[in-house]
Design a protein around this motif. Structure first.
Motif, PDB file in Angstrom:
ATOM      1  N   ASN A 200       0.818  -1.220   0.000  1.00  0.00           N
ATOM      2  CA  ASN A 200       0.000   0.000   0.000  1.00  0.00           C
ATOM      3  C   ASN A 200       0.850   1.268   0.000  1.00  0.00           C
ATOM      4  OD1 ASN A 200      -2.912   0.459  -0.084  1.00  0.00           O
ATOM      5  ND2 ASN A 200      -2.656   1.629   1.798  1.00  0.00           N
ATOM      6  N   THR A 201       2.035   1.204  -0.611  1.00  0.00           N
ATOM      7  CA  THR A 201       2.924   2.364  -0.667  1.00  0.00           C
ATOM      8  C   THR A 201       3.354   2.617  -2.109  1.00  0.00           C
ATOM      9  OG1 THR A 201       5.003   1.123  -0.428  1.00  0.00           O
ATOM     10  CG2 THR A 201       3.843   1.762   1.609  1.00  0.00           C
ATOM     11  N   PRO A 202       3.646   3.869  -2.467  1.00  0.00           N
ATOM     12  CA  PRO A 202       4.163   4.148  -3.815  1.00  0.00           C
ATOM     13  C   PRO A 202       5.450   3.399  -4.109  1.00  0.00           C
ATOM     14  CG  PRO A 202       3.440   6.179  -2.759  1.00  0.00           C
ATOM     15  CD  PRO A 202       3.400   5.111  -1.705  1.00  0.00           C
ATOM     16  N   GLU A 203       6.325   3.269  -3.093  1.00  0.00           N
ATOM     17  CA  GLU A 203       7.596   2.577  -3.304  1.00  0.00           C
ATOM     18  C   GLU A 203       7.370   1.098  -3.619  1.00  0.00           C
ATOM     19  OE1 GLU A 203       7.921   6.187  -0.964  1.00  0.00           O
ATOM     20  OE2 GLU A 203       6.783   4.344  -0.591  1.00  0.00           O
ATOM     21  N   GLY A 204       6.437   0.483  -2.889  1.00  0.00           N
ATOM     22  CA  GLY A 204       6.131  -0.912  -3.166  1.00  0.00           C
ATOM     23  C   GLY A 204       5.513  -1.105  -4.535  1.00  0.00           C
ATOM     24  N   ALA A 230      -3.631  -0.171  -9.407  1.00  0.00           N
ATOM     25  CA  ALA A 230      -3.392  -0.668  -8.054  1.00  0.00           C
ATOM     26  C   ALA A 230      -4.601  -0.412  -7.184  1.00  0.00           C
ATOM     27  CB  ALA A 230      -2.168   0.015  -7.440  1.00  0.00           C
ATOM     28  N   CYS A 231      -4.959  -1.392  -6.367  1.00  0.00           N
ATOM     29  CA  CYS A 231      -5.933  -1.177  -5.306  1.00  0.00           C
ATOM     30  C   CYS A 231      -5.227  -0.482  -4.149  1.00  0.00           C
ATOM     31  CB  CYS A 231      -6.506  -2.497  -4.829  1.00  0.00           C
ATOM     32  SG  CYS A 231      -7.350  -3.427  -6.109  1.00  0.00           S
ATOM     33  N   VAL A 232      -5.892   0.485  -3.549  1.00  0.00           N
ATOM     34  CA  VAL A 232      -5.332   1.258  -2.445  1.00  0.00           C
ATOM     35  C   VAL A 232      -6.270   1.124  -1.250  1.00  0.00           C
ATOM     36  CG1 VAL A 232      -4.594   3.538  -1.663  1.00  0.00           C
ATOM     37  CG2 VAL A 232      -4.311   2.898  -4.068  1.00  0.00           C
ATOM     38  N   LEU A 233      -5.728   0.720  -0.112  1.00  0.00           N
ATOM     39  CA  LEU A 233      -6.536   0.617   1.100  1.00  0.00           C
ATOM     40  C   LEU A 233      -6.682   2.000   1.716  1.00  0.00           C
ATOM     41  CD1 LEU A 233      -8.029  -1.042   3.217  1.00  0.00           C
ATOM     42  CD2 LEU A 233      -5.839  -1.392   4.374  1.00  0.00           C
ATOM     43  N   ILE A 249      -0.175  -0.278   5.841  1.00  0.00           N
ATOM     44  CA  ILE A 249      -0.578   0.982   6.454  1.00  0.00           C
ATOM     45  C   ILE A 249      -1.598   1.643   5.543  1.00  0.00           C
ATOM     46  CG2 ILE A 249       0.181   3.249   7.249  1.00  0.00           C
ATOM     47  CD1 ILE A 249       2.938   2.049   7.719  1.00  0.00           C
ATOM     48  N   PRO A 250      -2.831   1.833   6.000  1.00  0.00           N
ATOM     49  CA  PRO A 250      -3.834   2.444   5.127  1.00  0.00           C
ATOM     50  C   PRO A 250      -3.571   3.925   4.913  1.00  0.00           C
ATOM     51  CG  PRO A 250      -4.728   2.134   7.323  1.00  0.00           C
ATOM     52  CD  PRO A 250      -3.369   1.490   7.326  1.00  0.00           C
ATOM     53  N   THR A 299       1.598   8.628  -5.569  1.00  0.00           N
ATOM     54  CA  THR A 299       2.524   9.055  -6.600  1.00  0.00           C
ATOM     55  C   THR A 299       2.653   7.994  -7.672  1.00  0.00           C
ATOM     56  OG1 THR A 299       3.761  10.282  -4.956  1.00  0.00           O
ATOM     57  CG2 THR A 299       4.871   9.831  -7.039  1.00  0.00           C
ATOM     58  N   ARG A 300       2.576   8.417  -8.916  1.00  0.00           N
ATOM     59  CA  ARG A 300       2.791   7.486 -10.015  1.00  0.00           C
ATOM     60  C   ARG A 300       4.276   7.369 -10.284  1.00  0.00           C
ATOM     61  NH1 ARG A 300      -0.937   9.438 -14.843  1.00  0.00           N
ATOM     62  NH2 ARG A 300      -0.196  11.444 -14.134  1.00  0.00           N
TER      63      ARG A 300
END
Length: 322
Positions: A200-204, A230-233, A249-250, A299-300
């Motif tokens: 759930n992170t841009p880096e991931g 991407a799905c985002v919590l 981390i949501p 962030t894209r």
């Protein structure tokens, strides 16, 4: 060339009881305030630690949502091919796409939740092999072919979709499984990742993008030709409908904060939306959204990356073979 960011919302599965009237109201509100897409999970049953729950049958509700909306894309996030006879599933896809007027996105995967397979008498073994056969049949039927297939798991004889669909719907694979990706990446329009696959992170998410680039190259597909999503919590306000999940981390905050722009890190490592006013392309007016769902902006890391926000839904594991 970079593309505009599109933001969608997945409607609830089993967090609380939701009937058709509320689903319809959520869908109309999502379209009204500017979301680009609406999604439903394709699941039958969850059980864990003395609790059980199940959502409504997804395809019937998708047909209903297609009939009452006009602009948004919609689809399953994602459909388990191994739940369905492939020829009958292709007929369902074509019918919902016809009702939607071409707005349907056929999200697909191999399934993961053994509980529902066993409960409904669906074979759980050889999921990747079953998926490969099913996808070949469904894809060819949706492409307008007349299909005969004599496989280990599925057989069809001179099958064809009539009436002929006006178009082939967009295809989106939700998987990180090597065999599922090898079968689908030469053909699909979009790849999707669940939020806990990338933390759930841009880096991931950036790390996953590099992995999909490599998978595309192995499949003989130009990585730039496949859209990424991407799905985002997202956790809005103080809601606890969904419990915390280890390692995830949501994105959380008030609807106004989340709608304002990209996340920043707050106290205790929690990711909170930046409340500072800003002009942000694709942002949603949160004051008009009355059903506790909101958009997420992250962030894209590269172009062609659509982000879908999910505000509720049961935990799921890795789509594809395990």
């Amino acid at each position: 060339m970079a593309q505009d960011l599109r933001v969608g919302v997945q409607l609830p599965e089993v967090e609380r009881g939701v009937g058709w009237a509320e689903y319809a109201a959520m869908a109309r509100a999502a379209e009204e305030v500017g979301f680009d897409s609406i999604w439903l999970g394709d699941h039958y049953l969850y059980r864990e630690e003395g609790w059980e729950g199940g959502p409504w049958e997804a395809w019937t509700f998708l047909a209903g949502l297609a009939a009452i909306t006009e602009r948004v894309r919609l689809g399953p996030l994602v459909a388990c091919l191994n739940f369905h006879n492939p020829g009958v599933l292709a007929k369902k896809v074509a019918a919902v796409d016809e009702i939607s007027g071409g707005r349907f996105v056929f999200g697909l995967g191999a399934g993961w939740n053994r509980t529902e397979f066993d409960a409904f008498g669906i074979p759980y073994d050889h999921r990747a092999s079953r998926f490969e056969e099913s996808f070949e049949i469904v894809r060819r039927l949706l492409d307008g072919e007349r299909v005969t297939h004599e496989g280990r798991f599925y057989q069809v004889h001179d099958a064809v979709l009539l009436p002929r669909p006006a178009r082939r719907p967009r295809l989106m694979v939700g998987s990180t499984g090597d065999r599922v990706l090898a079968a689908t990446l030469p053909h699909v329009d979009t790849w999707n990742t669940w939020f806990d696959w990338y933390g759930n992170t841009p880096e991931g998410f950036e790390t996953k993008l590099r992995e999909i680039d490599s998978a595309c190259e192995r499949a003989g597909r130009d990585p730039a030709s496949i859209e990424r999503s991407a799905c985002v919590l997202v956790r809005v306000g103080d809601t606890k409908e969904r419990p915390d999940q280890e390692g995830v981390i949501p994105l959380e905050g008030s609807p106004e904060d989340i709608g304002a722009g990209p996340p920043r890190h707050g106290r205790g490592g929690r990711r909170r939306a930046d409340p500072r006013p800003r002009s942000h392309h694709g942002s949603i007016d949160p004051s008009a959204w009355r059903h506790r769902a909101t958009a997420a902006h992250i962030t894209r890391g590269r172009s062609r990356c659509g982000i879908r926000s999910r505000w509720s839904g049961a935990d799921r594991g890795r789509e594809g073979p395990r």
